[in-house]
Design a protein around this motif. Structure first.
Motif, PDB file in Angstrom:
ATOM      1  N   GLN A   1      10.652  -5.350  29.563  1.00 32.49           N
ATOM      2  CA  GLN A   1      10.041  -4.035  29.445  1.00 32.49           C
ATOM      3  C   GLN A   1      10.503  -3.332  28.177  1.00 32.49           C
ATOM      4  OE1 GLN A   1       7.760  -2.994  31.692  1.00 32.49           O
ATOM      5  NE2 GLN A   1       7.337  -1.174  30.452  1.00 32.49           N
ATOM      6  N   PHE A   2      11.784  -3.422  27.891  1.00 34.01           N
ATOM      7  CA  PHE A   2      12.318  -2.756  26.701  1.00 34.01           C
ATOM      8  C   PHE A   2      11.732  -3.347  25.422  1.00 34.01           C
ATOM      9  CE2 PHE A   2      15.586  -2.976  23.316  1.00 34.01           C
ATOM     10  CZ  PHE A   2      15.535  -1.645  22.923  1.00 34.01           C
ATOM     11  N   LEU A   3      11.682  -4.668  25.328  1.00 36.56           N
ATOM     12  CA  LEU A   3      11.126  -5.292  24.127  1.00 36.56           C
ATOM     13  C   LEU A   3       9.664  -4.893  23.931  1.00 36.56           C
ATOM     14  CD1 LEU A   3      12.692  -8.852  24.471  1.00 36.56           C
ATOM     15  CD2 LEU A   3      13.380  -7.044  22.876  1.00 36.56           C
ATOM     16  N   HIS A   4       8.934  -4.761  25.026  1.00 37.29           N
ATOM     17  CA  HIS A   4       7.549  -4.295  24.945  1.00 37.29           C
ATOM     18  C   HIS A   4       7.484  -2.823  24.551  1.00 37.29           C
ATOM     19  CE1 HIS A   4       4.130  -2.148  26.796  1.00 37.29           C
ATOM     20  NE2 HIS A   4       3.425  -3.168  26.348  1.00 37.29           N
ATOM     21  N   ASP A   5       8.259  -1.990  25.213  1.00 44.55           N
ATOM     22  CA  ASP A   5       8.196  -0.545  24.970  1.00 44.55           C
ATOM     23  C   ASP A   5       8.605  -0.189  23.548  1.00 44.55           C
ATOM     24  OD1 ASP A   5       7.454  -0.309  27.613  1.00 44.55           O
ATOM     25  OD2 ASP A   5       9.431   0.343  28.309  1.00 44.55           O
ATOM     26  N   ALA A   6       9.588  -0.917  23.009  1.00 41.09           N
ATOM     27  CA  ALA A   6      10.029  -0.661  21.635  1.00 41.09           C
ATOM     28  C   ALA A   6       8.911  -0.938  20.638  1.00 41.09           C
ATOM     29  CB  ALA A   6      11.256  -1.512  21.307  1.00 41.09           C
TER      30      ALA A   6
ATOM     31  N   PRO B   1       5.842   2.949  18.792  1.00 40.81           N
ATOM     32  CA  PRO B   1       5.309   3.119  17.429  1.00 40.81           C
ATOM     33  C   PRO B   1       3.849   2.698  17.311  1.00 40.81           C
ATOM     34  CG  PRO B   1       6.880   1.292  17.516  1.00 40.81           C
ATOM     35  CD  PRO B   1       6.989   2.021  18.816  1.00 40.81           C
ATOM     36  N   TYR B   2       3.423   1.754  18.151  1.00 39.77           N
ATOM     37  CA  TYR B   2       2.021   1.349  18.117  1.00 39.77           C
ATOM     38  C   TYR B   2       1.117   2.521  18.502  1.00 39.77           C
ATOM     39  CZ  TYR B   2      -2.419  -0.495  19.706  1.00 39.77           C
ATOM     40  OH  TYR B   2      -3.763  -0.681  19.900  1.00 39.77           O
ATOM     41  N   TRP B   3       1.373   3.120  19.662  1.00 42.26           N
ATOM     42  CA  TRP B   3       0.519   4.216  20.102  1.00 42.26           C
ATOM     43  C   TRP B   3       0.670   5.440  19.196  1.00 42.26           C
ATOM     44  CZ3 TRP B   3      -3.481   3.041  22.553  1.00 42.26           C
ATOM     45  CH2 TRP B   3      -3.498   2.151  23.626  1.00 42.26           C
TER      46      TRP B   3
ATOM     47  N   ARG C   1      12.408   5.316  26.973  1.00 46.21           N
ATOM     48  CA  ARG C   1      13.663   5.964  27.326  1.00 46.21           C
ATOM     49  C   ARG C   1      14.254   5.327  28.585  1.00 46.21           C
ATOM     50  NH1 ARG C   1      11.996  10.871  27.217  1.00 46.21           N
ATOM     51  NH2 ARG C   1      11.641  11.220  29.450  1.00 46.21           N
ATOM     52  N   HIS C   2      13.388   5.020  29.539  1.00 48.79           N
ATOM     53  CA  HIS C   2      13.845   4.436  30.802  1.00 48.79           C
ATOM     54  C   HIS C   2      14.372   3.017  30.597  1.00 48.79           C
ATOM     55  CE1 HIS C   2      13.918   3.808  35.153  1.00 48.79           C
ATOM     56  NE2 HIS C   2      13.424   2.608  34.906  1.00 48.79           N
ATOM     57  N   SER C   3      13.581   2.165  29.940  1.00 51.69           N
ATOM     58  CA  SER C   3      14.009   0.775  29.782  1.00 51.69           C
ATOM     59  C   SER C   3      15.230   0.664  28.874  1.00 51.69           C
ATOM     60  CB  SER C   3      12.856  -0.085  29.251  1.00 51.69           C
ATOM     61  OG  SER C   3      12.399   0.375  27.997  1.00 51.69           O
ATOM     62  N   ARG C   4      15.294   1.502  27.844  1.00 51.94           N
ATOM     63  CA  ARG C   4      16.456   1.469  26.955  1.00 51.94           C
ATOM     64  C   ARG C   4      17.729   1.853  27.699  1.00 51.94           C
ATOM     65  NH1 ARG C   4      19.995   4.063  23.809  1.00 51.94           N
ATOM     66  NH2 ARG C   4      20.269   3.375  21.635  1.00 51.94           N
ATOM     67  N   SER C   5      17.660   2.869  28.530  1.00 51.78           N
ATOM     68  CA  SER C   5      18.860   3.302  29.254  1.00 51.78           C
ATOM     69  C   SER C   5      19.385   2.204  30.163  1.00 51.78           C
ATOM     70  CB  SER C   5      18.568   4.575  30.054  1.00 51.78           C
ATOM     71  OG  SER C   5      17.677   4.310  31.127  1.00 51.78           O
ATOM     72  N   TRP C   6      18.460   1.427  30.756  1.00 55.16           N
ATOM     73  CA  TRP C   6      18.879   0.322  31.614  1.00 55.16           C
ATOM     74  C   TRP C   6      19.461  -0.823  30.797  1.00 55.16           C
ATOM     75  CZ3 TRP C   6      20.311  -0.508  36.319  1.00 55.16           C
ATOM     76  CH2 TRP C   6      19.850   0.302  37.361  1.00 55.16           C
ATOM     77  N   VAL C   7      18.917  -1.097  29.622  1.00 54.37           N
ATOM     78  CA  VAL C   7      19.482  -2.141  28.768  1.00 54.37           C
ATOM     79  C   VAL C   7      20.922  -1.806  28.410  1.00 54.37           C
ATOM     80  CG1 VAL C   7      19.373  -3.153  26.450  1.00 54.37           C
ATOM     81  CG2 VAL C   7      17.307  -2.995  27.838  1.00 54.37           C
TER      82      VAL C   7
ATOM     83  N   THR D   1      14.649   0.008  16.450  1.00 53.12           N
ATOM     84  CA  THR D   1      14.866   0.514  17.810  1.00 53.12           C
ATOM     85  C   THR D   1      15.645  -0.483  18.638  1.00 53.12           C
ATOM     86  OG1 THR D   1      12.827   1.809  17.762  1.00 53.12           O
ATOM     87  CG2 THR D   1      13.697   1.237  19.930  1.00 53.12           C
ATOM     88  N   VAL D   2      15.280  -1.748  18.539  1.00 54.93           N
ATOM     89  CA  VAL D   2      15.953  -2.793  19.311  1.00 54.93           C
ATOM     90  C   VAL D   2      17.404  -2.944  18.867  1.00 54.93           C
ATOM     91  CG1 VAL D   2      15.996  -5.265  19.793  1.00 54.93           C
ATOM     92  CG2 VAL D   2      13.836  -4.021  19.856  1.00 54.93           C
ATOM     93  N   ALA D   3      17.627  -2.999  17.566  1.00 54.17           N
ATOM     94  CA  ALA D   3      18.985  -3.185  17.053  1.00 54.17           C
ATOM     95  C   ALA D   3      19.896  -2.049  17.488  1.00 54.17           C
ATOM     96  CB  ALA D   3      18.954  -3.290  15.525  1.00 54.17           C
ATOM     97  N   ASN D   4      19.382  -0.819  17.444  1.00 54.82           N
ATOM     98  CA  ASN D   4      20.183   0.339  17.837  1.00 54.82           C
ATOM     99  C   ASN D   4      20.595   0.258  19.295  1.00 54.82           C
ATOM    100  OD1 ASN D   4      20.007   3.312  19.130  1.00 54.82           O
ATOM    101  ND2 ASN D   4      20.868   3.445  17.065  1.00 54.82           N
ATOM    102  N   ALA D   5      19.668  -0.112  20.156  1.00 55.09           N
ATOM    103  CA  ALA D   5      19.964  -0.211  21.585  1.00 55.09           C
ATOM    104  C   ALA D   5      20.921  -1.361  21.880  1.00 55.09           C
ATOM    105  CB  ALA D   5      18.679  -0.383  22.379  1.00 55.09           C
ATOM    106  N   LEU D   6      20.714  -2.485  21.228  1.00 53.77           N
ATOM    107  CA  LEU D   6      21.573  -3.640  21.488  1.00 53.77           C
ATOM    108  C   LEU D   6      23.006  -3.390  21.035  1.00 53.77           C
ATOM    109  CD1 LEU D   6      19.270  -6.684  20.599  1.00 53.77           C
ATOM    110  CD2 LEU D   6      19.628  -5.534  22.800  1.00 53.77           C
ATOM    111  N   GLU D   7      23.166  -2.667  19.948  1.00 45.07           N
ATOM    112  CA  GLU D   7      24.516  -2.327  19.498  1.00 45.07           C
ATOM    113  C   GLU D   7      25.223  -1.465  20.540  1.00 45.07           C
ATOM    114  OE1 GLU D   7      26.842  -0.260  15.710  1.00 45.07           O
ATOM    115  OE2 GLU D   7      24.653  -0.229  15.820  1.00 45.07           O
ATOM    116  N   GLU D   8      24.513  -0.476  21.064  1.00 43.68           N
ATOM    117  CA  GLU D   8      25.104   0.387  22.095  1.00 43.68           C
ATOM    118  C   GLU D   8      25.386  -0.393  23.373  1.00 43.68           C
ATOM    119  OE1 GLU D   8      24.193   4.648  24.374  1.00 43.68           O
ATOM    120  OE2 GLU D   8      22.910   3.968  22.698  1.00 43.68           O
ATOM    121  N   ALA D   9      24.553  -1.378  23.655  1.00 47.89           N
ATOM    122  CA  ALA D   9      24.695  -2.178  24.867  1.00 47.89           C
ATOM    123  C   ALA D   9      25.692  -3.324  24.697  1.00 47.89           C
ATOM    124  CB  ALA D   9      23.333  -2.740  25.270  1.00 47.89           C
ATOM    125  N   THR D  10      26.259  -3.480  23.509  1.00 49.36           N
ATOM    126  CA  THR D  10      27.178  -4.578  23.168  1.00 49.36           C
ATOM    127  C   THR D  10      26.521  -5.935  23.378  1.00 49.36           C
ATOM    128  OG1 THR D  10      28.267  -4.781  25.354  1.00 49.36           O
ATOM    129  CG2 THR D  10      29.154  -3.131  23.822  1.00 49.36           C
TER     130      THR D  10
END
Length: 251
Positions: free
Chosen positions: A99-104, A108-110, A137-143, A201-210
């Motif tokens: 879901q996160f990879l799709h939402d990210a 920007p697409y929409w 926001r939802h999927s990122r927080s879970w990641v 967007t993905v890189a930022n979230a993955l860094e926070e998620a370790t």
């Protein structure tokens, strides 16, 4: 241009519908009841987007087909969604990372499609961008929660990321369909230019998620031209079973 526009609109409608179906499969299997409700809301938003896109596809096609026709009467090879959204749910980490990879990508697409020269797509984008802001926001927080949580949740999130990464490249593919529509301003911007925003967007979230971003490597493709994975036929079979068992039924 109408043939290209029809194909493009169906690709987007199929993407939304198939992902919604995967989310609905997970209802009652989430780790908490609030998440069951959240997944339902995400799926309903995506179904709403699919309905609007399929209705527009019917107008473009001009053959009297409605949204139910595109959802329930086409065979699997006629669906044009990217492979990422049809990947089986697996465990909760797998569902969330998909879901996160799709939402990210979708946000920007929409956001960019609000500037489309196609008034119908621009209006749909204006609504979808609000929904997708919440989805991301939802999927990122879970990641982040899973990646930076327990050893097991981190391991599961990384495994899901590694397994799904090869399906992300197709999100940014462009062919003659997109090229023609970009030239007319219908697609804004071209699909491949969204990659930088997505990756940031993905890189930022993955860094926070370790979590570790996988290498790109070989990407899996085919869904956007009707070549799907084995699991897809089961998804479509379940989605269409009632409509095909009772053709023409209304309620």
């Amino acid at each position: 241009m109408s043939d290209h526009l029809l194909t493009y609109v169906l690709r987007q409608g199929d993407r939304a519908l198939v992902l919604a179906q995967r989310l609905l499969e997970a209802i009652t299997h989430a780790p908490e009841i609030e998440e069951d409700m959240a997944l339902s809301n995400l799926a309903l938003d995506l179904i709403g987007q699919a309905r609007a896109l399929y209705s527009y596809a019917g107008e473009i096609e001009g053959a009297g087909h409605d949204e139910d026709h595109f959802a329930y009467t086409r065979d699997p090879h006629e669906f044009l969604n990217p492979l990422l959204v049809e990947r089986p749910n697996g465990d909760f980490a797998h569902l969330i990372v998909r879901q996160f990879l799709h939402d990210a990508w979708a946000l920007p697409y929409w956001s960019s499609m609000q500037h489309s020269t196609d008034a119908t797509l621009a209006a749909l984008a204006g609504k979808a961008v609000k929904e997708t802001t919440y989805h991301l926001r939802h999927s990122r927080s879970w990641v982040v929660r899973l990646g930076d949580g327990t050893d097991e949740s981190h391991e599961r999130a990384q495994a899901a990321l590694d397994a799904l990464w090869p399906y992300t490249g197709e999100l940014f593919d462009a062919d003659g369909v997109e090229d023609a529509l970009v030239a007319d301003g219908v697609i804004h911007p071209p699909a491949d230019t969204l990659h930088e925003a997505w990756r940031g967007t993905v890189a930022n979230a993955l860094e926070e998620a370790t979590l570790t971003m996988p290498d790109d490597g070989v990407m899996q493709r085919g869904g956007r031209v009707g070549r799907h994975t084995e699991a897809f036929s089961y998804l479509i079979g379940e989605l269409q079973v009632v409509a095909r068992a009772h053709p023409g039924a209304t309620w």
